[in-house]
Design an enzyme around this catalytic site. Structure first.
Site, PDB file in Angstrom:
ATOM      1  N   CYS A  85       0.832  -1.227   0.000  1.00 22.70           N
ATOM      2  CA  CYS A  85       0.000   0.000   0.000  1.00 22.70           C
ATOM      3  C   CYS A  85       0.852   1.256   0.000  1.00 22.70           C
ATOM      4  O   CYS A  85       0.327   2.366  -0.080  1.00 22.70           O
ATOM      5  CB  CYS A  85      -0.927   0.010   1.206  1.00 22.70           C
ATOM      6  N   CYS A 208     -13.040   0.326   8.423  1.00 20.82           N
ATOM      7  CA  CYS A 208     -12.159  -0.089   7.318  1.00 20.82           C
ATOM      8  C   CYS A 208     -12.113   0.939   6.204  1.00 20.82           C
ATOM      9  O   CYS A 208     -13.128   1.572   5.895  1.00 20.82           O
ATOM     10  CB  CYS A 208     -12.670  -1.381   6.678  1.00 20.82           C
ATOM     11  N   SER A 209     -10.958   1.062   5.556  1.00 20.06           N
ATOM     12  CA  SER A 209     -10.928   1.729   4.258  1.00 20.06           C
ATOM     13  C   SER A 209     -11.561   0.761   3.256  1.00 20.06           C
ATOM     14  O   SER A 209     -11.581  -0.442   3.491  1.00 20.06           O
ATOM     15  CB  SER A 209      -9.487   2.055   3.854  1.00 20.06           C
ATOM     16  N   ILE A 211     -12.472  -0.991  -0.700  1.00 19.94           N
ATOM     17  CA  ILE A 211     -11.829  -1.504  -1.915  1.00 19.94           C
ATOM     18  C   ILE A 211     -12.128  -0.482  -3.019  1.00 19.94           C
ATOM     19  O   ILE A 211     -13.294  -0.100  -3.193  1.00 19.94           O
ATOM     20  CB  ILE A 211     -12.401  -2.895  -2.237  1.00 19.94           C
ATOM     21  N   LYS A 330     -10.086   6.219   4.730  1.00 20.24           N
ATOM     22  CA  LYS A 330     -11.399   5.744   5.186  1.00 20.24           C
ATOM     23  C   LYS A 330     -12.525   6.264   4.302  1.00 20.24           C
ATOM     24  O   LYS A 330     -13.411   5.504   3.896  1.00 20.24           O
ATOM     25  CB  LYS A 330     -11.608   6.182   6.654  1.00 20.24           C
ATOM     26  N   HIS A 334      -9.142   3.879  -1.023  1.00 17.50           N
ATOM     27  CA  HIS A 334      -7.760   3.374  -0.911  1.00 17.50           C
ATOM     28  C   HIS A 334      -7.429   2.412  -2.057  1.00 17.50           C
ATOM     29  O   HIS A 334      -7.312   1.209  -1.860  1.00 17.50           O
ATOM     30  CB  HIS A 334      -7.616   2.702   0.465  1.00 17.50           C
TER      31      HIS A 334
END
Ligand code: COA
Length: 386
Positions: A85, A208-209, A211, A330, A334
Site C-alpha cells: 500500500c 475499514c478503508s 476496496i 477511510k 484506498h
C-alpha cells in the site's frame, strides 16, 4: 544541490470505475498532471509508477513500460515500484531521490490500482500477499485481522476504546464529505460505526478503508525548473523511509509501527523540524486504529493518548493538528498503489490554499505518511511552501 518541488498534479475520483481500465486510470491521471503543470511528454525525463498488484488484480504486469508508451514518454526510462500500500509513496520518493542524485530534472510519478474487477474475497486474498506468506497469509490471516490484533493490543495497554476508534471514522467522513474525489461522501455517527457489521473483532465495516479504483499523478522537478513552471511550487523539505518485519510475531511491540517511527525521525532530521512545525498531517488510516498508531508514532500525540485526543477534537480540521483533512483512506478511498501519490496531491492543494471546503486555514507545512501492509514499509514526507 537543488531542492525538489511538486509542480502540479491530478487524480481521478476514487471509487468503482466500471468504465475505465487500469491503463486508462493511470493515463487519465498522468495526462492531467502534465497538462496542469503546463508541460508535455518531451519535458519529462522519466516515469515512476506505483502499483501493488496489477498482475493479480488485472492480469497486467510490466506496467511501467505499458504506461510510458501510452503517455508518449517511451523510450525514456520508466520504473514500476512496489511496496504494497506504500507503492505510490515509494514511487514518489524514488522520483524525488533520482532528481536529488542529478539523474533527472523532471519526473512524472503515477500511482494506480484497480481493485473492483475481482470479487471482494479474491481482493482480500490479493491484499494478503502483502502479509508474510508463510507465517500469516498461509494460515488465513487477512488485513482486517492483522489490524484487529494491533487494535486489541492498543486497547489492552492503553485503554483505547471502540468509541475512540469510531471517532476517527466519523472525523474522516466529515472531511470526506467536502472532497469531490472521495469514494464515500456521507457523514457517519459513532453509533452507526459501532453498529456496523463486525469484520474482525474489534474492527467493523466502518472502521475499514474500502476496496477502490483510482489513480493519481504528480510532476516533480528540481527547484530552478519548478520555479519557471509555477508560482506555487511545493517543496519536499524532508523525506524518510523505514522498514520492519512484515510478520507481527517478529516485532518487539504491537503498539508502535517501528517503520513509521524510523521514517518520521528521518524526515524530521532531514528537514531540521519537529512536530510543532507541522500544520496538517495526512496519515495512512487503512483502518481506524492505524490513524491512532500513526499520530503517536510520528510524535504528534503522546503514546497511548491518540484515542482520547481524537475524541476531544485535537485532530479535527479546526483542531490543534488536523489529520486527514482529505477524508483519509477511510472516506476518500484506498486504491492501494495510488494512495501515496494522492496524499501528495492533496497536500499540494492544501499548501496552495486550493482545497476548497476542506481547506485547513493558513497551512504552510504538512506531513504525509504512507504505510505498506501492516507496517513492513513506511514513507514519510514533509512538504512546504518555503
Ligand atoms: N466504509 C464504508 N462503507 C463501506 C465500506 C467501507 N470501508 N466498504 C463497503 N462499504 C459499503 C458499500 O458501499 C456497500 O453499501 P451499499 O450496501 O449501500 O451499497 C456496503 O458497505 C457493502 O459493501 P460490500 O462491497 O459488499 O462490502 P464488502 O463486505 O465486500 O467489503 C470490507 C467490506 C470492509 C471487507 C472491504 O471494504 C475491505 O476489505 N476493506 C479493507 C481493504 C484493505 O484491507 N485494504 C488494505 C489495507 S492494508
Amino acid at each position: 544541490m537543488e531542492r525538489v518541488a511538486v509542480v502540479d498534479g491530478a487524480m481521478t475520483s476514487f471509487g468503482e470505475h466500471w468504465n475505465l481500465s487500469l491503463r486508462e486510470l493511470a493515463v487519465e491521471a498522468g495526462r492531467k498532471a502534465m497538462k496542469n503543470a503546463g508541460i508535455g511528454p518531451k519535458d519529462v525525463d522519466a516515469l515512476f509508477i506505483g502499483n501493488m498488484a496489477g498482475g493479480y488484480f488485472n492480469g497486467q504486469e510490466h506496467l511501467a513500460s505499458l504506461i510510458s508508451r501510452e503517455l508518449h514518454l517511451a523510450p525514456k526510462p520508466s520504473t514500476r515500484v512496489e511496496a504494497a500500500c506504500a507503492s505510490g509513496g515509494l514511487a514518489a520518493r524514488m522520483g524525488h531521490l533520482s532528481i536529488l542524485a542529478g539523474a533527472y530534472d523532471t519526473v512524472l510519478c503515477v500511482g494506480v490500482e484497480k481493485m473492483t474487477d475481482l470479487p471482494p474475497e479474491n481482493v482480500t486474498s490479493g491484499l494478503a500477499m502483502a502479509a508474510d506468506g508463510d507465517w500469516e497469509a498461509y494460515f488465513g490471516v487477512t488485513f482486517p485481522a492483522l489490524y484487529a490484533m494491533l487494535a486489541r493490543r492498543h486497547m489492552h495497554e492503553f485503554g483505547t476504546t471502540e468509541e475512540q476508534m469510531a471517532a476517527v471514522a466519523v472525523k474522516n467522513h466529515d472531511n470526506g464529505v467536502l472532497n469531490p474525489n472521495a469514494q464515500f461522501r456521507f457523514p457517519l455517527s459513532i453509533e452507526k460505526v459501532l453498529k456496523s457489521a463486525l469484520v474482525s473483532d474489534p474492527i467493523r465495516l466502518l472502521n475499514c478503508s474500502p476496496i477502490s479504483d483510482g489513480a493519481a499523478a504528480v510532476v516533480i522537478s528540481k527547484e530552478s525548473i519548478a520555479k519557471k513552471l509555477t508560482d506555487t511550487p511545493v517543496y519536499f523539505q524532508g523525506s524518510g523511509q523505514g522498514s520492519d518485519s512484515i510478520a507481527l510475531h517478529n516485532r518487539v511491540t504491537l503498539t508502535t509501527l517501528e517503520a513509521t517511527v524510523a521514517a518520521g525521525k528521518m524526515a524530521f532530521k532531514n528537514a531540521k523540524l519537529t512536530p510543532k512545525d507541522i500544520d496538517l498531517v495526512e496519515v495512512h488510516d487503512c483502518f481506524t486504529i492505524a490513524e491512532l498508531l500513526a499520530i503517536e508514532d510520528l510524535g504528534f500525540i503522546e503514546k497511548g493518548k491518540a484515542g482520547p485526543a481524537t475524541e476531544e477534537g485535537v485532530t479535527a480540521r479546526d483542531g490543534r493538528i488536523p489529520v486527514n483533512a482529505s477524508g483519509g483512506l477511510k472516506s476518500k478511498g484506498h486504491p492501494v498503489g495510488a494512495t501515496g501519490i494522492a496524499q501528495i496531491y492533496e497536500v499540494m492543494l492544501q499548501l496552495r490554499g486550493e482545497a476548497g471546503g476542506r481547506q485547513v486555514d493558513g497551512a504552510t507545512r504538512a506531513m504525509i505518511h504512507n504505510v505498506g501492509g501492516s507496517g513492513g514499509t513506511a514513507i514519510v514526507n514533509i512538504m512546504g511552501r518555503d
